[in-house]
Each structure stands twice: as C-alpha cells, then as structure tokens.
Scaffold this motif. Structure first.
Motif, PDB file in Angstrom:
ATOM      1  N   GLU A 142      40.479  76.980  83.524  1.00  0.00           N
ATOM      2  CA  GLU A 142      40.207  78.414  83.646  1.00  0.00           C
ATOM      3  C   GLU A 142      40.319  79.105  82.293  1.00  0.00           C
ATOM      4  N   LYS A 143      41.288  78.701  81.493  1.00  0.00           N
ATOM      5  CA  LYS A 143      41.460  79.301  80.170  1.00  0.00           C
ATOM      6  C   LYS A 143      40.280  78.953  79.264  1.00  0.00           C
ATOM      7  N   ILE A 144      39.751  77.739  79.392  1.00  0.00           N
ATOM      8  CA  ILE A 144      38.575  77.345  78.600  1.00  0.00           C
ATOM      9  C   ILE A 144      37.398  78.254  78.941  1.00  0.00           C
ATOM     10  N   LYS A 145      37.185  78.491  80.234  1.00  0.00           N
ATOM     11  CA  LYS A 145      36.088  79.380  80.638  1.00  0.00           C
ATOM     12  C   LYS A 145      36.297  80.784  80.103  1.00  0.00           C
ATOM     13  N   GLU A 146      37.526  81.273  80.191  1.00  0.00           N
ATOM     14  CA  GLU A 146      37.841  82.620  79.712  1.00  0.00           C
ATOM     15  C   GLU A 146      37.636  82.729  78.204  1.00  0.00           C
ATOM     16  N   ILE A 147      38.081  81.737  77.450  1.00  0.00           N
ATOM     17  CA  ILE A 147      37.932  81.776  75.987  1.00  0.00           C
ATOM     18  C   ILE A 147      36.461  81.694  75.604  1.00  0.00           C
ATOM     19  N   LYS A 148      35.704  80.856  76.285  1.00  0.00           N
ATOM     20  CA  LYS A 148      34.272  80.768  75.999  1.00  0.00           C
ATOM     21  C   LYS A 148      33.587  82.107  76.235  1.00  0.00           C
ATOM     22  N   TYR A 149      33.947  82.762  77.308  1.00  0.00           N
ATOM     23  CA  TYR A 149      33.357  84.067  77.610  1.00  0.00           C
ATOM     24  C   TYR A 149      33.736  85.087  76.535  1.00  0.00           C
ATOM     25  N   LEU A 150      34.993  85.104  76.124  1.00  0.00           N
ATOM     26  CA  LEU A 150      35.444  86.048  75.102  1.00  0.00           C
ATOM     27  C   LEU A 150      34.797  85.776  73.749  1.00  0.00           C
ATOM     28  N   VAL A 151      34.655  84.505  73.420  1.00  0.00           N
ATOM     29  CA  VAL A 151      34.039  84.151  72.138  1.00  0.00           C
ATOM     30  C   VAL A 151      32.561  84.525  72.146  1.00  0.00           C
ATOM     31  N   GLN A 152      31.882  84.299  73.249  1.00  0.00           N
ATOM     32  CA  GLN A 152      30.472  84.657  73.325  1.00  0.00           C
ATOM     33  C   GLN A 152      30.287  86.167  73.257  1.00  0.00           C
ATOM     34  N   ASP A 153      31.221  86.913  73.813  1.00  0.00           N
ATOM     35  CA  ASP A 153      31.155  88.371  73.707  1.00  0.00           C
ATOM     36  C   ASP A 153      31.438  88.832  72.283  1.00  0.00           C
ATOM     37  N   ALA A 154      32.379  88.158  71.616  1.00  0.00           N
ATOM     38  CA  ALA A 154      32.758  88.575  70.261  1.00  0.00           C
ATOM     39  C   ALA A 154      31.634  88.300  69.266  1.00  0.00           C
ATOM     40  N   PHE A 155      30.957  87.211  69.456  1.00  0.00           N
ATOM     41  CA  PHE A 155      29.864  86.871  68.542  1.00  0.00           C
ATOM     42  C   PHE A 155      28.554  86.869  69.314  1.00  0.00           C
ATOM     43  N   ASN A 156      27.829  87.920  69.177  1.00  0.00           N
ATOM     44  CA  ASN A 156      26.547  88.047  69.834  1.00  0.00           C
ATOM     45  C   ASN A 156      25.599  86.993  69.257  1.00  0.00           C
ATOM     46  N   PRO A 157      24.913  86.255  70.088  1.00  0.00           N
ATOM     47  CA  PRO A 157      24.031  85.215  69.555  1.00  0.00           C
ATOM     48  C   PRO A 157      22.873  85.770  68.719  1.00  0.00           C
ATOM     49  N   TYR A 158      22.657  87.092  68.778  1.00  0.00           N
ATOM     50  CA  TYR A 158      21.536  87.666  68.021  1.00  0.00           C
ATOM     51  C   TYR A 158      21.959  88.167  66.645  1.00  0.00           C
ATOM     52  N   ASP A 159      23.254  87.955  66.274  1.00  0.00           N
ATOM     53  CA  ASP A 159      23.704  88.379  64.946  1.00  0.00           C
ATOM     54  C   ASP A 159      23.031  87.546  63.871  1.00  0.00           C
ATOM     55  N   ASP A 160      22.790  88.172  62.749  1.00  0.00           N
ATOM     56  CA  ASP A 160      22.194  87.456  61.616  1.00  0.00           C
ATOM     57  C   ASP A 160      23.298  87.117  60.623  1.00  0.00           C
ATOM     58  N   TYR A 161      23.826  85.945  60.723  1.00  0.00           N
ATOM     59  CA  TYR A 161      24.818  85.508  59.750  1.00  0.00           C
ATOM     60  C   TYR A 161      24.442  84.114  59.302  1.00  0.00           C
ATOM     61  N   GLU A 162      24.903  83.775  58.141  1.00  0.00           N
ATOM     62  CA  GLU A 162      24.566  82.480  57.541  1.00  0.00           C
ATOM     63  C   GLU A 162      25.251  81.351  58.302  1.00  0.00           C
ATOM     64  N   HIS A 163      24.517  80.259  58.485  1.00  0.00           N
ATOM     65  CA  HIS A 163      25.068  79.103  59.187  1.00  0.00           C
ATOM     66  C   HIS A 163      25.448  77.991  58.228  1.00  0.00           C
ATOM     67  N   ASP A 164      25.753  78.342  56.973  1.00  0.00           N
ATOM     68  CA  ASP A 164      26.085  77.291  56.025  1.00  0.00           C
ATOM     69  C   ASP A 164      27.583  76.987  55.999  1.00  0.00           C
ATOM     70  N   PHE A 165      28.359  77.557  56.885  1.00  0.00           N
ATOM     71  CA  PHE A 165      29.784  77.253  56.995  1.00  0.00           C
ATOM     72  C   PHE A 165      30.104  76.934  58.449  1.00  0.00           C
ATOM     73  N   THR A 166      31.366  76.643  58.719  1.00  0.00           N
ATOM     74  CA  THR A 166      31.770  76.281  60.076  1.00  0.00           C
ATOM     75  C   THR A 166      31.488  77.424  61.025  1.00  0.00           C
ATOM     76  N   ASP A 167      30.906  77.095  62.156  1.00  0.00           N
ATOM     77  CA  ASP A 167      30.552  78.101  63.143  1.00  0.00           C
ATOM     78  C   ASP A 167      31.821  78.810  63.624  1.00  0.00           C
ATOM     79  N   PRO A 168      31.885  80.137  63.508  1.00  0.00           N
ATOM     80  CA  PRO A 168      33.099  80.845  63.909  1.00  0.00           C
ATOM     81  C   PRO A 168      33.401  80.745  65.398  1.00  0.00           C
ATOM     82  N   GLU A 169      32.365  80.540  66.217  1.00  0.00           N
ATOM     83  CA  GLU A 169      32.618  80.370  67.639  1.00  0.00           C
ATOM     84  C   GLU A 169      33.488  79.163  67.885  1.00  0.00           C
TER      85      GLU A 169
END
Length: 185
Positions: A142-169
């Motif tokens: 349940e905590k995994i599902k909750e964290i995934k939901y919170l992380v997806q909300d925190a980082f909108n998939p439509y943000d334009d950020y560089e992918h040359d480092f470790t994915d913050p999600e």
C-alpha cells in the motif's frame, strides 16, 4: 559456641581476611576470561539476530511485490494456527488420561503432554511471525502505491527537464520507500 562469640575470636579475623584475599584474587583472575567468553557469545547472538532480521525484511520485500504471495503467506499462517490449536487439544486429552494409568506412567504422560504443549507454542509463534510478514508486506504494498501516486503528482510527466541525470522520480521513490522500510521493518 554462639555466632557472637565466634566473631570475637581472633582466628575468625585471620581466616576471614585470608579467604577474602583469596576470593578477590580468584575473581580478578576469572573476570577477564568470563568477560571474553560472554562477549564472544553475545557477538554470536547479535550476528544470528541480524541474519534473522535481514531474512525477515527480504521476505517482506519479496512478498510486497506480489499480492498472491501475501495471500499464500496468510493462508500458511492460518494453517499453522489451526495446527497449533489441534496439537494443544491433543495435549490436553493426553493430560486428561492420567487417572486411567498406573502411577508409574504418570510422569511419562506428563512429559508427553508437556512436549506437545511446547511444540504447540512453537508452532503458534511461527504462525505469528508468518502473519507479521504478511501484514507488513500488505502495508508495504500500500505504501508503494501511495508513494508512486505522490511522486507522479510531484513530477508532472509533461515537465521539460533534462534527462541526462538520474530520474528524480526513481530517486524520490526509493528514498521514501527506504525511509518507510527503515521505520517499519
């Protein structure tokens, strides 16, 4: 000769002084060896406990990734509980048969009953450990599902950020999950 008269005797003082010196020297000789032995024993116990805790956390982490494993673990816990209760009932029936035997067999029957109760309690403890694994695995899932939901909300998939480092999600997800694991497992 009474105790008060014995204490007043000079021989008592000499003997008690010699014995106290002997006991003091003996204790000073034995203490380091006993301390080393106890230290060695406690380090072995600590090592065994850390291995058990590591195995427990691995079981919880593996089970939290699969809902069917959690259900199977709960069924195993229920089976162990039922087995423990049946063994306990058999033990009580064995204990209740004592009046029907000759007095020489009473100790043997008591011993058999005691062994059955001991085995039943051991099985009950295993059932409790197994159920705790299933319970923590469910909470972790349940905590995994909750964290995934919170992380997806925190980082909108439509943000334009560089992918040359470790994915913050991934970094944020593992950070939160590791914090929960440290706190609960």
């Amino acid at each position: 000769m009474s105790f008060n008269e014995l204490i007043v005797e000079p021989m008592f003082f000499v003997v008690s002084t010699i014995l106290s010196i002997f006991l003091s020297v003996f204790a000073n000789i034995i203490t380091p060896k006993l301390s080393a032995l106890l230290s060695k024993y406690s380090s072995k116990i600590r090592h065994v406990q850390s291995k058990k805790k590591e195995t427990f956390s691995i079981k919880v982490k593996v089970a939290s990734n699969d809902e069917n494993k959690v259900i199977n673990i709960k069924l195993d816990a229920a089976y162990l509980l039922i087995r423990s209760l049946l063994i306990m009932i058999v033990s009580f029936f064995v204990f209740m048969t004592i009046p029907y035997f000759i007095d020489s067999f009473t100790i043997i029957i008591l011993f058999i009953s005691f062994l059955l109760v001991t085995y039943s309690i051991s099985t009950l403890n295993n059932a409790q450990k197994t159920y705790n694994i299933a319970l923590l695995a469910t909470e972790r899932a349940e905590k995994i599902k909750e964290i995934k939901y919170l992380v997806q909300d925190a980082f909108n998939p439509y943000d334009d950020y560089e992918h040359d480092f470790t994915d913050p999600e991934d970094e944020m997800f593992t950070e939160h999950l590791n914090a929960w694991d440290e706190e609960n497992i």
